[in-house]
Design a protein around this motif. Structure first.
Motif, PDB file in Angstrom:
ATOM      1  N   ARG A  99       3.909  49.656  37.639  1.00 56.53           N
ATOM      2  CA  ARG A  99       3.604  48.655  36.578  1.00 56.53           C
ATOM      3  C   ARG A  99       2.336  47.964  36.841  1.00 56.53           C
ATOM      4  NH1 ARG A  99       5.142  43.460  36.886  1.00 56.53           N
ATOM      5  NH2 ARG A  99       6.649  42.862  38.619  1.00 56.53           N
ATOM      6  N   HIS A 100       1.817  47.243  35.764  1.00 57.44           N
ATOM      7  CA  HIS A 100       0.656  46.276  35.884  1.00 57.44           C
ATOM      8  C   HIS A 100       1.145  45.086  37.015  1.00 57.44           C
ATOM      9  CE1 HIS A 100      -3.167  44.637  34.701  1.00 57.44           C
ATOM     10  NE2 HIS A 100      -2.656  43.449  35.109  1.00 57.44           N
ATOM     11  N   TYR A 101       0.576  44.998  38.140  1.00 56.37           N
ATOM     12  CA  TYR A 101       1.038  43.753  38.928  1.00 56.37           C
ATOM     13  C   TYR A 101       0.083  42.736  38.807  1.00 56.37           C
ATOM     14  CZ  TYR A 101       4.654  45.995  41.289  1.00 56.37           C
ATOM     15  OH  TYR A 101       5.978  46.712  41.672  1.00 56.37           O
ATOM     16  N   SER A 102       0.149  41.474  38.765  1.00 56.78           N
ATOM     17  CA  SER A 102      -0.642  40.409  38.951  1.00 56.78           C
ATOM     18  C   SER A 102      -0.937  40.138  40.248  1.00 56.78           C
ATOM     19  CB  SER A 102      -0.157  39.029  38.403  1.00 56.78           C
ATOM     20  OG  SER A 102       0.885  38.638  39.422  1.00 56.78           O
ATOM     21  N   LEU A 103      -2.308  39.564  40.709  1.00 53.69           N
ATOM     22  CA  LEU A 103      -2.719  39.311  41.847  1.00 53.69           C
ATOM     23  C   LEU A 103      -1.527  38.714  42.819  1.00 53.69           C
ATOM     24  CD1 LEU A 103      -4.963  39.097  44.158  1.00 53.69           C
ATOM     25  CD2 LEU A 103      -5.605  36.944  43.253  1.00 53.69           C
ATOM     26  N   ASP A 104      -0.927  37.656  42.397  1.00 55.10           N
ATOM     27  CA  ASP A 104       0.138  37.057  43.086  1.00 55.10           C
ATOM     28  C   ASP A 104       1.256  38.164  43.740  1.00 55.10           C
ATOM     29  OD1 ASP A 104      -1.287  34.740  43.520  1.00 55.10           O
ATOM     30  OD2 ASP A 104      -0.035  33.740  41.800  1.00 55.10           O
ATOM     31  N   GLU A 105       1.417  38.883  42.684  1.00 59.76           N
ATOM     32  CA  GLU A 105       2.717  39.788  42.780  1.00 59.76           C
ATOM     33  C   GLU A 105       2.108  40.959  43.997  1.00 59.76           C
ATOM     34  OE1 GLU A 105       4.996  40.130  38.724  1.00 59.76           O
ATOM     35  OE2 GLU A 105       3.078  41.045  38.729  1.00 59.76           O
ATOM     36  N   VAL A 106       0.790  41.311  43.817  1.00 55.52           N
ATOM     37  CA  VAL A 106       0.417  42.371  44.666  1.00 55.52           C
ATOM     38  C   VAL A 106       0.306  41.543  46.018  1.00 55.52           C
ATOM     39  CG1 VAL A 106      -1.696  43.614  45.564  1.00 55.52           C
ATOM     40  CG2 VAL A 106      -0.932  43.543  43.016  1.00 55.52           C
ATOM     41  N   VAL A 107      -0.047  40.469  46.238  1.00 51.62           N
ATOM     42  CA  VAL A 107      -0.005  39.745  47.636  1.00 51.62           C
ATOM     43  C   VAL A 107       1.321  39.643  48.058  1.00 51.62           C
ATOM     44  CG1 VAL A 107      -0.385  37.578  48.489  1.00 51.62           C
ATOM     45  CG2 VAL A 107      -2.329  38.441  47.216  1.00 51.62           C
ATOM     46  N   GLU A 108       2.339  39.206  47.460  1.00 53.87           N
ATOM     47  CA  GLU A 108       3.733  39.088  47.896  1.00 53.87           C
ATOM     48  C   GLU A 108       4.191  40.291  48.507  1.00 53.87           C
ATOM     49  OE1 GLU A 108       7.978  37.202  46.649  1.00 53.87           O
ATOM     50  OE2 GLU A 108       6.212  36.781  45.313  1.00 53.87           O
ATOM     51  N   LYS A 109       4.292  41.504  47.436  1.00 54.24           N
ATOM     52  CA  LYS A 109       4.901  42.805  47.640  1.00 54.24           C
ATOM     53  C   LYS A 109       3.929  43.245  48.891  1.00 54.24           C
ATOM     54  CE  LYS A 109       6.370  45.063  44.299  1.00 54.24           C
ATOM     55  NZ  LYS A 109       7.834  45.434  44.942  1.00 54.24           N
ATOM     56  N   SER A 110       3.043  43.348  48.937  1.00 53.89           N
ATOM     57  CA  SER A 110       2.083  43.924  50.046  1.00 53.89           C
ATOM     58  C   SER A 110       2.591  43.425  51.505  1.00 53.89           C
ATOM     59  CB  SER A 110       0.491  43.644  50.121  1.00 53.89           C
ATOM     60  OG  SER A 110       0.099  44.349  48.844  1.00 53.89           O
ATOM     61  N   CYS A 111       2.558  42.090  51.283  1.00 51.31           N
ATOM     62  CA  CYS A 111       3.182  41.227  52.806  1.00 51.31           C
ATOM     63  C   CYS A 111       4.513  41.664  52.981  1.00 51.31           C
ATOM     64  CB  CYS A 111       3.311  39.853  52.351  1.00 51.31           C
ATOM     65  SG  CYS A 111       3.077  38.884  53.644  1.00 51.31           S
ATOM     66  N   ASP A 112       5.629  41.974  51.893  1.00 47.54           N
ATOM     67  CA  ASP A 112       6.953  42.319  52.504  1.00 47.54           C
ATOM     68  C   ASP A 112       7.070  43.693  52.877  1.00 47.54           C
ATOM     69  OD1 ASP A 112       7.923  39.841  51.594  1.00 47.54           O
ATOM     70  OD2 ASP A 112       8.426  40.657  49.535  1.00 47.54           O
ATOM     71  N   ILE A 113       6.157  44.558  52.071  1.00 50.26           N
ATOM     72  CA  ILE A 113       6.304  45.970  52.779  1.00 50.26           C
ATOM     73  C   ILE A 113       5.476  46.076  54.235  1.00 50.26           C
ATOM     74  CG2 ILE A 113       5.003  48.621  52.552  1.00 50.26           C
ATOM     75  CD1 ILE A 113       5.023  47.684  49.324  1.00 50.26           C
ATOM     76  N   LEU A 114       4.537  45.191  54.647  1.00 48.10           N
ATOM     77  CA  LEU A 114       3.830  45.413  55.656  1.00 48.10           C
ATOM     78  C   LEU A 114       4.860  44.718  56.797  1.00 48.10           C
ATOM     79  CD1 LEU A 114       0.158  44.157  55.564  1.00 48.10           C
ATOM     80  CD2 LEU A 114       1.128  46.593  56.462  1.00 48.10           C
ATOM     81  N   SER A 115       5.530  43.916  56.522  1.00 43.71           N
ATOM     82  CA  SER A 115       6.557  43.223  57.646  1.00 43.71           C
ATOM     83  C   SER A 115       7.680  44.288  57.904  1.00 43.71           C
ATOM     84  CB  SER A 115       7.160  41.779  57.286  1.00 43.71           C
ATOM     85  OG  SER A 115       7.669  41.881  55.857  1.00 43.71           O
ATOM     86  N   HIS A 116       8.384  44.765  56.538  1.00 44.49           N
ATOM     87  CA  HIS A 116       9.331  45.567  56.826  1.00 44.49           C
ATOM     88  C   HIS A 116       8.918  47.137  57.515  1.00 44.49           C
ATOM     89  CE1 HIS A 116      12.915  47.937  55.537  1.00 44.49           C
ATOM     90  NE2 HIS A 116      12.063  48.992  55.218  1.00 44.49           N
ATOM     91  N   MET A 117       7.761  47.674  57.085  1.00 41.67           N
ATOM     92  CA  MET A 117       7.390  48.890  58.143  1.00 41.67           C
ATOM     93  C   MET A 117       6.772  48.748  59.379  1.00 41.67           C
ATOM     94  SD  MET A 117       5.833  51.048  54.648  1.00 41.67           S
ATOM     95  CE  MET A 117       5.982  52.508  55.513  1.00 41.67           C
ATOM     96  N   THR A 118       6.376  47.458  59.730  1.00 42.55           N
ATOM     97  CA  THR A 118       6.045  47.463  60.995  1.00 42.55           C
ATOM     98  C   THR A 118       6.946  46.527  61.990  1.00 42.55           C
ATOM     99  OG1 THR A 118       5.017  45.410  60.646  1.00 42.55           O
ATOM    100  CG2 THR A 118       3.736  47.332  60.268  1.00 42.55           C
ATOM    101  N   ASN A 119       7.916  45.859  61.306  1.00 44.59           N
ATOM    102  CA  ASN A 119       8.994  45.010  62.164  1.00 44.59           C
ATOM    103  C   ASN A 119       8.245  43.963  62.671  1.00 44.59           C
ATOM    104  OD1 ASN A 119      11.374  46.482  61.371  1.00 44.59           O
ATOM    105  ND2 ASN A 119      10.776  47.907  62.847  1.00 44.59           N
ATOM    106  N   LEU A 120       7.062  43.592  62.176  1.00 43.06           N
ATOM    107  CA  LEU A 120       6.325  42.519  62.654  1.00 43.06           C
ATOM    108  C   LEU A 120       6.385  41.258  61.602  1.00 43.06           C
ATOM    109  CD1 LEU A 120       3.490  44.627  64.635  1.00 43.06           C
ATOM    110  CD2 LEU A 120       5.488  43.224  65.631  1.00 43.06           C
TER     111      LEU A 120
END
Length: 347
Positions: A99-120
């Motif tokens: 769906r259409h994400y706002s900037l804040d939503e993209v920032v938040e979702k990107s951050c969560d995905i990165l930490s989950h997939m790297t375990n860092l």
């Protein structure tokens, strides 16, 4: 330094194995991992050479070797291979195209995905709008007690906010307020808008019946707009890294990750070593920590950053590949959506 092909393969294998298991790598382990026949004595000799040139270090608890800071830099600059699994690529595309994400939503979702997939620990910095200038304000009524506020900057950054006034506000008040703000504030740097609004509050009070409600709504919106967009995810992942078993060291790192000002001080220290991986990615070594950063463009003029923070012993090939691909997906999403207008953002 010029390594032989065999030395490069042995060194790369040591880095890959150590970043995977956090255990010093010895000659017997390497004999099993290498895909060509070589004796244990030969491996030990090659490891001694790699140690002599500063790429490997001995540990006090094992006869094996671990990469040095210099070794990690050499690996990133010369040996790292960044391939991302096709399934991971597909999953990332699906997440951001739902769906259409706002900037804040993209920032938040990107951050969560990165930490989950790297375990860092991951940090995402959205574009900094504070130095941009206000170009236009619009307020559109959607009911007697609410309206959509639209803020546009001179660099094309648009943010929307739904205002719930909690009381009835007339269409005339909304129009008068909008005209006044555009007349008095256009051309003002975003970081200065709130102070300028306080100056024109008496003028607003004289022309707008419910000026208190509208004034408070816009001040809140502009304060949020002028705040640096920072999201941190996965701080607790540092608890599981053996490099941070020292409680004092862990506390210091947690304090840095909790404060954007401390984080900037930490990353700006003169003793830090920065390695440009390519045009988009950079490695920053801070003592026994590493920060990998990747840039992404929100539109033609605005830039954000993805960051992953962890020990020097991180899986650089995986981290860089993931961040690089994610930044490309983010850019594609905003390009398709017309430059990142936040027209569906609600708070």
């Amino acid at each position: 330094m010029e390594l032989t092909q065999r030395q490069k393969i042995i060194f790369k294998t040591i880095v890959d194995e150590f970043t995977r298991c956090a255990e010093p790598v010895g000659s017997k382990t390497l004999m099993k991992l290498l895909d060509f026949p070589v004796s244990s004595a030969t491996i030990r000799n090659e490891m001694a050479v790699l140690e002599k040139v500063g790429l490997l270090e001995k540990t006090h608890t094992s006869s094996g070797r671990v990469p040095s800071q210099k070794g990690y830099r050499y690996y990133v600059e010369n040996l790292m291979e960044t391939n991302l699994d096709a399934n991971v690529k597909h999953s990332l595309q699906q997440v951001f195209s739902e769906r259409h994400y706002s900037l804040d939503e993209v920032v938040e979702k990107s951050c969560d995905i990165l930490s989950h997939m790297t375990n860092l620990t991951s940090i995402v910095l959205g574009p900094d709008s504070r130095s941009q200038k206000l170009q236009h304000v619009q307020l559109i009524p959607i009911s007697e007690k609410s309206a959509v506020g639209i803020i546009v900057t001179d660099q094309g950054h648009t943010e929307n906010k739904v205002f719930d006034f909690g009381t009835e506000v007339s269409v005339q008040d909304i129009k008068t307020c909008t005209d006044l703000l555009n007349d008095q504030l256009v051309g003002t740097p975003i970081s200065e808008v709130v102070d300028k609004m306080k100056e024109i509050e008496p003028l607003m009070a004289a022309k707008v019946v419910r000026h208190e409600v509208l004034f408070e709504a816009f001040v809140t919106a502009f304060m949020r707009f002028a705040t640096e967009k920072v999201k941190v995810s996965g701080r607790s992942n540092m608890l599981y890294q053996p490099e941070f078993s020292d409680l004092n060291k862990l506390k210091e790192l947690m304090a840095v990750l909790e404060s954007s000002s401390l984080f900037h001080q930490w990353t700006d220290q003169k003793d830090n070593v920065a390695i440009q991986i390519d045009q988009r990615n950079e490695l920053l070594q801070i003592g026994d920590c590493s920060v990998v950063t990747t840039k992404f463009h929100y539109n033609n003029d605005e830039e954000g950053q993805l960051m992953v923070v962890g020990p020097n012993r991180m899986q650089y090939s995986k981290v860089v590949a993931l961040m690089d691909y994610m930044s490309s997906v983010i850019e594609d999403v905003f390009a398709q959506k017309g430059g990142g207008n936040d027209d569906e953002q609600k708070e």
